[in-house]
Design a protein around this motif. Structure first.
Motif, mmCIF file in Angstrom:
data_model
loop_
_atom_site.group_PDB
_atom_site.id
_atom_site.type_symbol
_atom_site.label_atom_id
_atom_site.label_comp_id
_atom_site.label_asym_id
_atom_site.label_seq_id
_atom_site.Cartn_x
_atom_site.Cartn_y
_atom_site.Cartn_z
ATOM 1 N N ARG A 1 6.379 11.111 -6.659
ATOM 2 C CA ARG A 1 5.211 12.337 -6.347
ATOM 3 C C ARG A 1 3.920 11.650 -6.863
ATOM 4 O O ARG A 1 2.924 11.958 -6.266
ATOM 5 N N LEU A 2 3.754 11.153 -8.055
ATOM 6 C CA LEU A 2 2.584 10.598 -8.534
ATOM 7 C C LEU A 2 1.785 9.367 -7.815
ATOM 8 O O LEU A 2 0.663 9.237 -7.658
ATOM 9 N N ILE A 3 2.921 8.735 -7.307
ATOM 10 C CA ILE A 3 2.483 7.366 -6.439
ATOM 11 C C ILE A 3 1.633 8.007 -5.254
ATOM 12 O O ILE A 3 0.896 7.456 -4.884
ATOM 13 N N MET A 4 2.434 8.893 -4.482
ATOM 14 C CA MET A 4 1.994 9.542 -3.234
ATOM 15 C C MET A 4 0.617 10.211 -3.517
ATOM 16 O O MET A 4 -0.435 9.879 -2.999
ATOM 17 N N LEU A 5 0.493 11.081 -4.742
ATOM 18 C CA LEU A 5 -0.813 11.705 -4.732
ATOM 19 C C LEU A 5 -1.754 10.873 -5.246
ATOM 20 O O LEU A 5 -3.148 11.039 -4.725
ATOM 21 N N TRP A 6 -1.599 10.001 -5.976
ATOM 22 C CA TRP A 6 -2.624 9.007 -6.381
ATOM 23 C C TRP A 6 -2.742 7.701 -5.441
ATOM 24 O O TRP A 6 -3.563 6.993 -5.925
ATOM 25 N N LYS A 7 -2.206 7.769 -4.687
ATOM 26 C CA LYS A 7 -2.130 6.593 -3.725
ATOM 27 C C LYS A 7 -1.866 5.274 -4.637
ATOM 28 O O LYS A 7 -2.912 4.163 -4.367
ATOM 29 N N GLY A 8 -1.022 5.244 -5.090
ATOM 30 C CA GLY A 8 -0.737 4.238 -6.447
ATOM 31 C C GLY A 8 -0.062 2.795 -5.589
ATOM 32 O O GLY A 8 0.466 3.032 -4.320
ATOM 33 N N GLU A 9 -0.400 1.938 -6.317
ATOM 34 C CA GLU A 9 -0.028 0.500 -5.560
ATOM 35 C C GLU A 9 1.424 0.319 -6.309
ATOM 36 O O GLU A 9 1.453 -0.007 -7.608
ATOM 37 N N LEU A 10 2.427 0.412 -5.535
ATOM 38 C CA LEU A 10 3.770 -0.024 -5.868
ATOM 39 C C LEU A 10 3.870 -1.389 -5.781
ATOM 40 O O LEU A 10 3.658 -2.137 -5.159
ATOM 41 N N GLU A 11 4.506 -1.740 -7.212
ATOM 42 C CA GLU A 11 4.762 -3.192 -7.501
ATOM 43 C C GLU A 11 6.121 -3.385 -7.399
ATOM 44 O O GLU A 11 6.653 -3.075 -8.431
ATOM 45 N N GLU A 12 6.703 -3.942 -6.492
ATOM 46 C CA GLU A 12 8.164 -4.264 -6.410
ATOM 47 C C GLU A 12 8.591 -5.420 -6.559
ATOM 48 O O GLU A 12 8.023 -6.403 -6.458
ATOM 49 N N ASN A 13 9.772 -5.534 -7.408
ATOM 50 C CA ASN A 13 10.451 -6.857 -7.694
ATOM 51 C C ASN A 13 9.440 -7.693 -8.767
ATOM 52 O O ASN A 13 9.424 -8.730 -8.232
ATOM 53 N N ARG A 14 8.695 -7.203 -9.656
ATOM 54 C CA ARG A 14 7.827 -7.767 -10.304
ATOM 55 C C ARG A 14 8.408 -7.698 -11.982
ATOM 56 O O ARG A 14 7.520 -7.201 -12.715
ATOM 57 N N PRO A 15 9.577 -8.011 -12.014
ATOM 58 C CA PRO A 15 9.893 -7.614 -13.540
ATOM 59 C C PRO A 15 9.438 -8.837 -14.133
ATOM 60 O O PRO A 15 9.329 -9.901 -13.884
ATOM 61 N N SER A 16 9.080 -8.664 -15.675
ATOM 62 C CA SER A 16 8.641 -9.702 -16.337
ATOM 63 C C SER A 16 9.749 -10.280 -17.217
ATOM 64 O O SER A 16 10.753 -9.647 -17.128
ATOM 65 N N ALA A 17 9.504 -11.207 -17.873
ATOM 66 C CA ALA A 17 10.728 -11.598 -18.657
ATOM 67 C C ALA A 17 11.196 -10.599 -19.959
ATOM 68 O O ALA A 17 12.118 -10.511 -20.497
ATOM 69 N N LEU A 18 10.059 -9.920 -20.376
ATOM 70 C CA LEU A 18 10.237 -8.662 -21.051
ATOM 71 C C LEU A 18 10.470 -7.321 -20.825
ATOM 72 O O LEU A 18 11.416 -6.455 -21.533
ATOM 73 N N PHE A 19 9.707 -6.818 -19.654
ATOM 74 C CA PHE A 19 9.961 -5.362 -19.272
ATOM 75 C C PHE A 19 10.307 -5.385 -17.774
ATOM 76 O O PHE A 19 9.886 -6.216 -17.067
ATOM 77 N N ARG A 20 11.174 -4.303 -17.527
ATOM 78 C CA ARG A 20 11.160 -4.068 -16.010
ATOM 79 C C ARG A 20 11.040 -2.586 -15.810
ATOM 80 O O ARG A 20 11.582 -1.758 -16.978
ATOM 81 N N SER A 21 10.982 -2.013 -14.661
ATOM 82 C CA SER A 21 11.115 -0.643 -14.283
ATOM 83 C C SER A 21 11.582 -0.520 -12.910
ATOM 84 O O SER A 21 11.641 -1.355 -11.894
ATOM 85 N N ARG A 22 12.484 0.638 -12.740
ATOM 86 C CA ARG A 22 12.888 0.914 -11.034
ATOM 87 C C ARG A 22 11.711 1.013 -10.423
ATOM 88 O O ARG A 22 11.702 0.546 -9.326
ATOM 89 N N LEU A 23 10.736 1.792 -10.926
ATOM 90 C CA LEU A 23 9.602 1.880 -10.159
ATOM 91 C C LEU A 23 8.297 1.779 -10.993
ATOM 92 O O LEU A 23 8.419 2.151 -12.181
ATOM 93 N N PHE A 24 7.587 0.922 -10.477
ATOM 94 C CA PHE A 24 6.535 0.686 -11.053
ATOM 95 C C PHE A 24 5.017 0.567 -10.051
ATOM 96 O O PHE A 24 5.140 -0.072 -9.444
ATOM 97 N N ALA A 25 4.004 1.272 -10.801
ATOM 98 C CA ALA A 25 2.797 1.330 -9.750
ATOM 99 C C ALA A 25 1.549 1.533 -10.580
ATOM 100 O O ALA A 25 1.966 1.925 -11.876
#
Length: 154
Positions: A58-82
């Protein structure tokens, strides 16, 4: 009285403005969350927001967030990150955040939800004590350096 930098205050206003549209629990954490519980002298470069997958979409659509897919770092990852650039500070939207530990990937899901009155609404963060636990879990030098200040506020 907490000491909030003007850019962070304006960014918190942006989050507060949509808080009523979120259906699930959410938290401001990281440097912005630490500032909210009273850690002084912080100038966060962004605002980290943990939300459910439903609210993230909802927030990604509302704020026109830039979805960053498949960019986990060595330390962090999220199912959705924008990243949403709708306020003075970028808002990093994270759903199902995980951190790499010695035992493997561990979900970062706050257990506490402290309500901070903000303007005509509320901003939620983990408590200072739980934020100290999260810093310990993350284990980066910048996180470890903030544990003492958070524990003093707990």
């Amino acid at each position: 009285m907490i000491d909030i930098a003007p850019d962070l205050a304006a960014t918190l206003d942006t989050v507060r403005a949509v808080a009523g549209q979120m259906e699930d629990d959410w938290w401001v954490f990281g440097s912005a969350g630490m500032a909210m519980v009273g850690v002084r002298g912080l100038s966060p470069p962004d605002l980290d927001l943990i939300v459910s997958e439903r609210d993230a979409r909802r927030l990604i659509m509302l704020w026109k967030g830039e979805l960053e897919e498949n960019r986990p770092s060595a330390l962090f990852r999220s199912r959705l990150f924008a990243k949403a650039r709708v306020a003075p500070l970028p808002i990093e939207i994270m759903a199902h955040l995980e951190v790499q530990t010695g035992e493997g990937w561990q979900v970062v899901q706050p257990r506490t939800r402290h309500a901070h009155p903000w303007r005509d609404g509320v901003i939620y963060t983990p408590t200072a004590a739980e934020q100290a636990e999260i810093c310990r879990l993350f284990g980066r030098p910048k996180d470890l350096a903030r544990i003492g200040a958070l524990e003093a506020l707990a």
